[in-house]
Every structure is written in C-alpha cells, then in structure tokens.
Design an enzyme around this catalytic site. Structure first.
Site, PDB file in Angstrom:
ATOM      1  CE  LYS A 334       4.307   3.605  -7.366  1.00 35.47           C
ATOM      2  NZ  LYS A 334       5.618   3.014  -7.945  1.00 35.47           N
ATOM      3  NE  ARG A 368       6.893  -3.412  -3.969  1.00 38.37           N
ATOM      4  CZ  ARG A 368       6.141  -2.193  -3.512  1.00 38.37           C
ATOM      5  NH1 ARG A 368       5.570  -1.384  -4.329  1.00 38.37           N
ATOM      6  NH2 ARG A 368       5.917  -1.922  -1.963  1.00 38.37           N
TER       7      ARG A 368
END
Length: 389
Positions: A334, A368
C-alpha cells in the site's frame, strides 16, 4: 529484596513468571490477563454515570478521566471485571455491564477459529495468510499479470506453496480513482478462476467483490468466503446472499467509493472511529443473516486513510480487535508503506512483511498479501515471541 521489572506490553511476562513458580498453564494465563492494564473509552454517558465512575475509581484505585458525556477508565482487567457483573455493579452503572462483559470475554478468550462456508474452518492459533489473486487489468500492484485463467491458477499454486491457507480472487480494482466494473464482466473474470481453483483442490477460495450478483455467482462456482471492501455499504443485498449461502465474510472498513475515498479521510480519532464504523458494518452482516462466527473484520489499510492515519491505526489495532471478531489486515504494497520507505509499489514486500508482524503483535490473525513467502517468514518470527514455551 530483589526487584525485577517485567515487560508491561504482554501478559506473557506475568504468565511466564507464574509458570516458573509452579502455576498450572490455565490459572497462570487467566491471572496474567487479569493483571494486564486496559483503557476503555466510554461515550454517551449521563452526568449521573460519570459521577458514579469517578466514585468507583477513587474507591477502587482506577484511573478515571472524564468530560461532558465521556470517560476514560484505566485499570487492570481484574479491577474492571466487577463492572461487567450486574450483581456487583455500583449503583448508577447498570448500562455498562453488557458491553464491558462482551469486551472482557473476547479479551480473555479471543476467537480461535473462523468458520467458512461448507462446514470448513481456519484455525487462528497461528498467522493465516490470504493470497491475493487479482484477475484485473488495472489493479494498483499487479494489474494484468494474472488476467487469464491459466496465469491466475499458476499464481494461486505459488501462493499455496508459500503457505497461503485462503485464496482471494478479485475481478474489480478498488485502487484510488478506479471506475466500477459491470457485473457481467466481473463475473466473467472471477467465476472461471474460482471454479478451477476449487476443482484443483487449491481452496478454500474467497471472492473480493462489493456486488451481490457477483458474490452469488462466485459462491455457485465454489467460493467459501465473500470479501467486501465496502463493508456492506455498496450493495445492501450482499449480506443476504452471503447469509443464505452460509458462507464466511470479511467486512472491511471504507468510506465512499474508490473514486471519492481519499477526500473522506477525516477522523476525530482514527482507531476509535474505524472500530465504531466496522462494528456497525458487522452488525449489518449479522442482521442480513451472516452468523457471527462466520464474520472477520478488516480495518481497511489504504482505504480512506492518509499515511499518518494508517500508521496510527496499525499501532492502535487493538481497538479493532476489541470488537470481538477475528481481524484480517491487508497492508500489502500500500501507498502508506511507500510513504515510509520511499520504495515503489513493486518493492514493498519487505515493508509489507514488517507491517504484518506488527499487526500480529497487536491482535490481527489473518494477513492478505501478494508475496506470501516474505510475510510468512516475518510472521513466524513474530509468532515465536508470543508463543508460550
């Protein structure tokens, strides 16, 4: 007299000290968790309740900070426990017992399994890796790399070989600014891949979608879990589809849509606000027929949050854990990791592994990731520090 300071951040230190002095495992653990210092924020309280808390804190030796309509209470778990019992509550605090009792029960005995569709389950006594299989042409990290069934299956095989216990197949990018994908097109992307993964025994499989129609098709193809990044805010019918199928569900925190979420990253206290909104989303899932033991919550790193807010949320993840559901996190590659490291998206797997290890220490149990091997290694190290000898 000999004095030895013990590590204050984990009940393991007290448990180990008691075990070394002959205590059995279960009593030692309960005593250790009872001594652990907790802080709870109480809001929407009356003036009478505020005064009752101040009196109780002064008498019981707890720290109580208050203002109009709120109170912060800090005390060991064992000191707070009587407030969760209706027969031991001080007068004027009757509304506190149910909510505090639920929190303390999940704190002492957190969820140990996550039930999935079809009667299967994942044990949560170790870090559970969820492998990302994006079959999109435009995902922020790996768009177009696995857009055919064969490539997606090959990637899934690599992820399983590297330790993933659940595969998450997505057919619509939710990167900032992305546009929605028509339902038929999204189904055409995910359903054939899910069918092949299940046929080859690579499951269980999750579908990453916000849409009831896509979820219905994916569950028909063999998916056992639906992962909704919108937290049931996008399609009101989705909870009913998941509930009717008896499938597992991941409810993620997000505000707005991928096109608008960056403008909505305004919070008074990010961890508390995210937890409150996630709790409401999980309640919507239960109201739609999804059993509590089938629900996992995800704080939504990178969705409607600035880099600073993401790191604050990571550090205060215990606030989300306090909801009592198993917690999944998806920090993989991210932007906030890039903001801290200066690394481009394709070179953030090491930072992802560190973020996962920090999240494990703060109570997350499912992770994840795009690169499972690095995350697995970091999580094994983190897990080794929290496993009793």
């Amino acid at each position: 007299m000999k004095l030895t300071p013990l590590a204050p951040h984990t009940p393991e230190a007290v448990r180990a000290a008691l075990a070394a002095r002959g205590w059995d495992t279960q009593p030692a653990w309960f005593a250790a968790t009872g001594m652990q210092a907790l802080v709870v924020l109480l809001e929407e309280i009356t003036e009478a309740e505020r005064e009752a808390l101040v009196r109780w804190g002064a008498k019981g030796g707890a720290d109580v900070l208050t203002g109009e309509g709120w109170a912060l209470v800090g005390a060991p778990a064992s000191r707070l426990a009587p407030l969760a019992r209706s027969d031991r509550l001080p007068p004027g605090l009757e509304r506190l017992a149910p909510e505090l009792g639920r929190f303390l029960a999940s704190y002492v005995d957190p969820p140990r399994r996550w039930a999935l569709g079809g009667g299967s389950a994942l044990d949560l006594d170790h870090p559970v890796l969820i492998g990302i299989v994006n079959v999109t042409p435009d995902s922020f990290s790996d768009g177009g790399h696995f857009a055919t069934v064969d490539r997606a299956v090959a990637q899934a095989e690599r992820l399983v070989a590297d330790g993933c216990e659940l595969l998450d197949v997505g057919g619509e990018s939710t990167r900032p600014g992305s546009a929605p994908v028509p339902v038929d097109e999204e189904i055409g992307r995910v359903a054939p891949v899910i069918e092949q993964l299940v046929r080859r025994g690579l499951g269980p499989v999750s579908v990453d979608t916000r849409k009831a129609a896509v979820a219905r098709a994916a569950l028909g193809a063999g998916a056992a879990v639906v992962n909704d990044v919108s937290g049931l805010a996008f399609d009101a019918a989705l909870a009913g589809v998941v509930g009717a199928a008896g499938a597992g569900m991941i409810v993620m925190h997000m505000r707005g849509t991928p096109d608008t979420m960056d403008s909505l990253a305004v919070y008074r206290h990010v961890a508390a606000d995210v937890a409150a909104e996630l709790g409401a989303a999980a309640a919507r899932a239960e109201a739609g027929g999804v059993a509590r033991e089938l629900i996992v919550v995800d704080p939504g790193f990178g969705f409607a949050k600035t880099p600073e807010q993401n790191f604050r949320l990571l550090d205060e993840l215990a606030t989300v854990v306090g909801l009592g559901y198993p917690v999944a996190v998806g920090p993989s590659r991210k932007r906030f990791l890039g903001a801290a490291t200066g690394r481009p998206v394709e070179d953030r797997d090491r930072a992802t592994a560190v973020a996962c290890a920090l999240a494990w220490e703060r109570g997350a149990r499912l992770f994840r990731v795009h690169d499972a091997a690095l995350a697995r290694e970091a999580l094994r190290v983190a897990g080794a520090t929290t496993s009793p000898n």
